[in-house]
Design an enzyme around this catalytic site. Structure first.
Site, PDB file in Angstrom:
ATOM      1  N   TYR A  32       0.828  -1.208   0.000  1.00 37.33           N
ATOM      2  CA  TYR A  32       0.000   0.000   0.000  1.00 37.33           C
ATOM      3  C   TYR A  32       0.857   1.251   0.000  1.00 37.33           C
ATOM      4  O   TYR A  32       2.080   1.189   0.240  1.00 37.33           O
ATOM      5  CB  TYR A  32      -0.944   0.004   1.203  1.00 37.33           C
ATOM      6  CG  TYR A  32      -0.294   0.367   2.523  1.00 37.33           C
ATOM      7  CD1 TYR A  32       0.577  -0.521   3.155  1.00 37.33           C
ATOM      8  CD2 TYR A  32      -0.541   1.596   3.133  1.00 37.33           C
ATOM      9  CE1 TYR A  32       1.177  -0.179   4.365  1.00 37.33           C
ATOM     10  CE2 TYR A  32       0.051   1.937   4.339  1.00 37.33           C
ATOM     11  CZ  TYR A  32       0.908   1.051   4.953  1.00 37.33           C
ATOM     12  OH  TYR A  32       1.502   1.383   6.135  1.00 37.33           O
ATOM     13  N   ARG A  51       8.283   3.912  -4.688  1.00 35.51           N
ATOM     14  CA  ARG A  51       8.323   2.954  -3.583  1.00 35.51           C
ATOM     15  C   ARG A  51       7.288   1.840  -3.806  1.00 35.51           C
ATOM     16  O   ARG A  51       7.565   0.669  -3.507  1.00 35.51           O
ATOM     17  CB  ARG A  51       8.080   3.667  -2.248  1.00 35.51           C
ATOM     18  CG  ARG A  51       8.230   2.729  -1.053  1.00 35.51           C
ATOM     19  CD  ARG A  51       8.178   3.472   0.263  1.00 35.51           C
ATOM     20  NE  ARG A  51       6.887   4.096   0.494  1.00 35.51           N
ATOM     21  CZ  ARG A  51       6.609   4.893   1.512  1.00 35.51           C
ATOM     22  NH1 ARG A  51       7.548   5.188   2.409  1.00 35.51           N
ATOM     23  NH2 ARG A  51       5.422   5.420   1.661  1.00 35.51           N
ATOM     24  N   ARG A 100      -7.920 -20.309  -0.803  1.00 31.15           N
ATOM     25  CA  ARG A 100      -6.898 -20.077   0.218  1.00 31.15           C
ATOM     26  C   ARG A 100      -5.877 -21.206   0.276  1.00 31.15           C
ATOM     27  O   ARG A 100      -6.201 -22.344   0.633  1.00 31.15           O
ATOM     28  CB  ARG A 100      -7.556 -19.907   1.590  1.00 31.15           C
ATOM     29  CG  ARG A 100      -6.562 -19.482   2.657  1.00 31.15           C
ATOM     30  CD  ARG A 100      -7.171 -19.410   4.040  1.00 31.15           C
ATOM     31  NE  ARG A 100      -6.133 -19.040   5.002  1.00 31.15           N
ATOM     32  CZ  ARG A 100      -5.225 -19.894   5.471  1.00 31.15           C
ATOM     33  NH1 ARG A 100      -5.228 -21.145   5.073  1.00 31.15           N
ATOM     34  NH2 ARG A 100      -4.291 -19.468   6.314  1.00 31.15           N
ATOM     35  N   LYS A 147       6.545  -2.066   1.951  1.00 30.02           N
ATOM     36  CA  LYS A 147       5.372  -1.458   2.582  1.00 30.02           C
ATOM     37  C   LYS A 147       4.153  -2.376   2.426  1.00 30.02           C
ATOM     38  O   LYS A 147       3.277  -2.138   1.594  1.00 30.02           O
ATOM     39  CB  LYS A 147       5.113  -0.072   1.977  1.00 30.02           C
ATOM     40  CG  LYS A 147       4.204   0.801   2.819  1.00 30.02           C
ATOM     41  CD  LYS A 147       4.304   2.249   2.388  1.00 30.02           C
ATOM     42  CE  LYS A 147       3.250   3.132   3.022  1.00 30.02           C
ATOM     43  NZ  LYS A 147       3.319   3.200   4.475  1.00 30.02           N
ATOM     44  N   GLU A 180      12.288   2.724  14.271  1.00 30.59           N
ATOM     45  CA  GLU A 180      11.419   3.781  13.735  1.00 30.59           C
ATOM     46  C   GLU A 180      10.160   3.811  14.571  1.00 30.59           C
ATOM     47  O   GLU A 180      10.036   3.069  15.541  1.00 30.59           O
ATOM     48  CB  GLU A 180      11.099   3.524  12.259  1.00 30.59           C
ATOM     49  CG  GLU A 180      10.362   2.213  12.020  1.00 30.59           C
ATOM     50  CD  GLU A 180      10.066   1.935  10.539  1.00 30.59           C
ATOM     51  OE1 GLU A 180       9.907   2.882   9.757  1.00 30.59           O
ATOM     52  OE2 GLU A 180       9.991   0.741  10.197  1.00 30.59           O
ATOM     53  N   LEU A 205      11.090   1.175   7.228  1.00 33.25           N
ATOM     54  CA  LEU A 205      10.533   1.652   5.968  1.00 33.25           C
ATOM     55  C   LEU A 205      11.239   2.957   5.591  1.00 33.25           C
ATOM     56  O   LEU A 205      11.371   3.860   6.418  1.00 33.25           O
ATOM     57  CB  LEU A 205       9.029   1.912   6.122  1.00 33.25           C
ATOM     58  CG  LEU A 205       8.366   2.381   4.825  1.00 33.25           C
ATOM     59  CD1 LEU A 205       8.221   1.215   3.847  1.00 33.25           C
ATOM     60  CD2 LEU A 205       7.007   3.004   5.094  1.00 33.25           C
TER      61      LEU A 205
HETATM   62  N1  PMP Z   1       7.619   3.828   8.954  1.00 31.68           N
HETATM   63  C1  PMP Z   1       6.481   3.108   9.008  1.00 31.68           C
HETATM   64  C2  PMP Z   1       6.493   1.777   9.674  1.00 31.68           C
HETATM   65  C3  PMP Z   1       5.303   3.611   8.443  1.00 31.68           C
HETATM   66  O1  PMP Z   1       4.167   2.882   8.482  1.00 31.68           O
HETATM   67  C4  PMP Z   1       5.309   4.902   7.835  1.00 31.68           C
HETATM   68  C5  PMP Z   1       4.069   5.494   7.264  1.00 31.68           C
HETATM   69  N2  PMP Z   1       3.380   4.645   6.407  1.00 31.68           N
HETATM   70  C6  PMP Z   1       6.522   5.610   7.805  1.00 31.68           C
HETATM   71  C7  PMP Z   1       7.652   5.044   8.370  1.00 31.68           C
HETATM   72  C8  PMP Z   1       6.602   6.958   7.158  1.00 31.68           C
HETATM   73  O2  PMP Z   1       6.574   6.851   5.760  1.00 31.68           O
HETATM   74  P1  PMP Z   1       6.082   8.034   4.846  1.00 31.68           P
HETATM   75  O3  PMP Z   1       6.847   9.248   5.223  1.00 31.68           O
HETATM   76  O4  PMP Z   1       6.378   7.578   3.465  1.00 31.68           O
HETATM   77  O5  PMP Z   1       4.600   8.211   5.112  1.00 31.68           O
END
Ligand code: PMP
Length: 285
Positions: A32, A51, A100, A147, A180, A205
């Site tokens: 997503y 991405r 499934r 993601k 993060e 991410l």
């Molecule tokens: N890390 C994680 C785990 C996230 O879910 C997100 C937001 N989706 C981010 C970092 C920040 O990413 P972005 O700046 O692309 O929204």
């Protein structure tokens, strides 16, 4: 009426649905993106779509549409039908529908879903309000660079954070370093005025907001270093903030029970918020 997009159709969101054998539903076999919308424009749209391409290719999910142009056309149509000037757009692509069974049977048609919503326009004054974060163990899988919609660890961490009066959870690896946030990238500012955020690898991410803030820092002569920092270092930092497309640049003024410096949004963070706000309004990169 809120309109969603599902597999080629624009449909009232309350009636929008996917098949129960969708592999997104069954296995979180899906990726997503979340885009911010400011002044009717998708912020950093190309970087998000880059991405998305990477996430799809890492999982060998085929491109859901004939071209990026076609995808952007649908995204803009979703914004238009919902009259979104300020808000967000959610885009999910799953591997598709099949009885499934764990192995990817191959040859599935990807499912594409989009929704959009309104928010208040970016306002620096509001954005400067400090937030609390709490630390939590990072119990996620080892490919957080992709993601995927497999977000249960983040859901649990953020739910617990909210229950404890915090806006976000900062996740810790086994050695006590911050990877993060549950849904954002973590930053600190040292007393040497260095901006620190963890380097990107498979443990986090690569946030698009993170990438843009790094570019803005470079353009404006701010010193930054991409390296891990520990929870202790964060608590003893001059400033801290957390970034995402929906939270944008959110000042962090408390971590667990420790106030960061005097517990107020610092000058460095204020500058980053101003720069990011101006970037979204006008685009400086
Ligand atoms: N890390 C994680 C785990 C996230 O879910 C997100 C937001 N989706 C981010 C970092 C920040 O990413 P972005 O700046 O692309 O929204």
């Amino acid at each position: 009426m809120t309109t969603a997009y599902v597999n080629g159709r624009y449909i009232a969101q309350r009636d929008a649905a996917v098949h129960i054998n969708d592999r997104g539903f069954q296995f979180a076999d899906a990726v997503y993106e979340v885009f911010a919308v400011q002044d009717g424009k998708l912020v950093d749209v190309e970087a998000h779509l880059d991405r998305l391409d990477r996430s799809l290719s890492e999982l060998s999910i085929p491109q859901p549409m004939s071209s990026r142009q076609a995808l952007k056309l649908v995204m803009r149509e979703v914004l238009r039908r919902n009259r979104i000037e300020y808000g967000g757009l959610y885009l999910q692509v799953t591997r598709g529908v099949a009885p499934r069974d764990f192995p990817d049977p191959g040859g599935l048609e990807p499912t594409v879903v989009m929704t959009a919503w309104r928010t208040q326009p970016f306002d620096a004054e509001t954005a400067m309000r400090g937030a609390k974060v709490v630390s939590a163990p990072d119990i996620r899988w080892k490919r957080c660079d992709i993601k995927t919609v497999q977000l249960l660890a983040g859901v649990l961490a953020k739910t617990d954070a909210h229950a404890r009066g915090a806006a976000e959870a900062w996740l810790l690896d086994e050695t006590g370093f911050v990877t993060e946030g549950s849904a954002s990238n973590a930053w600190i500012v040292t007393y040497d005025n260095e901006l620190i955020t963890r380097h990107t690898d498979t443990a986090i991410l690569g946030g698009i907001t993170r990438q843009t803030v790094l570019k803005l820092a470079a353009q404006n002569g701010l010193t930054y270093i991409e390296r891990p920092f520990s929870l202790e270092e964060a608590k003893a930092a001059r400033e801290a903030f957390t970034t995402s497309s929906t939270m944008m640049v959110r000042p962090v003024v408390q971590i667990d029970d420790t106030a960061i410096a005097n517990g107020e949004t610092g000058a460095f963070t204020r500058q980053i918020i101003e720069l990011y706000g101006a970037y979204m309004r006008g685009g400086t990169i």
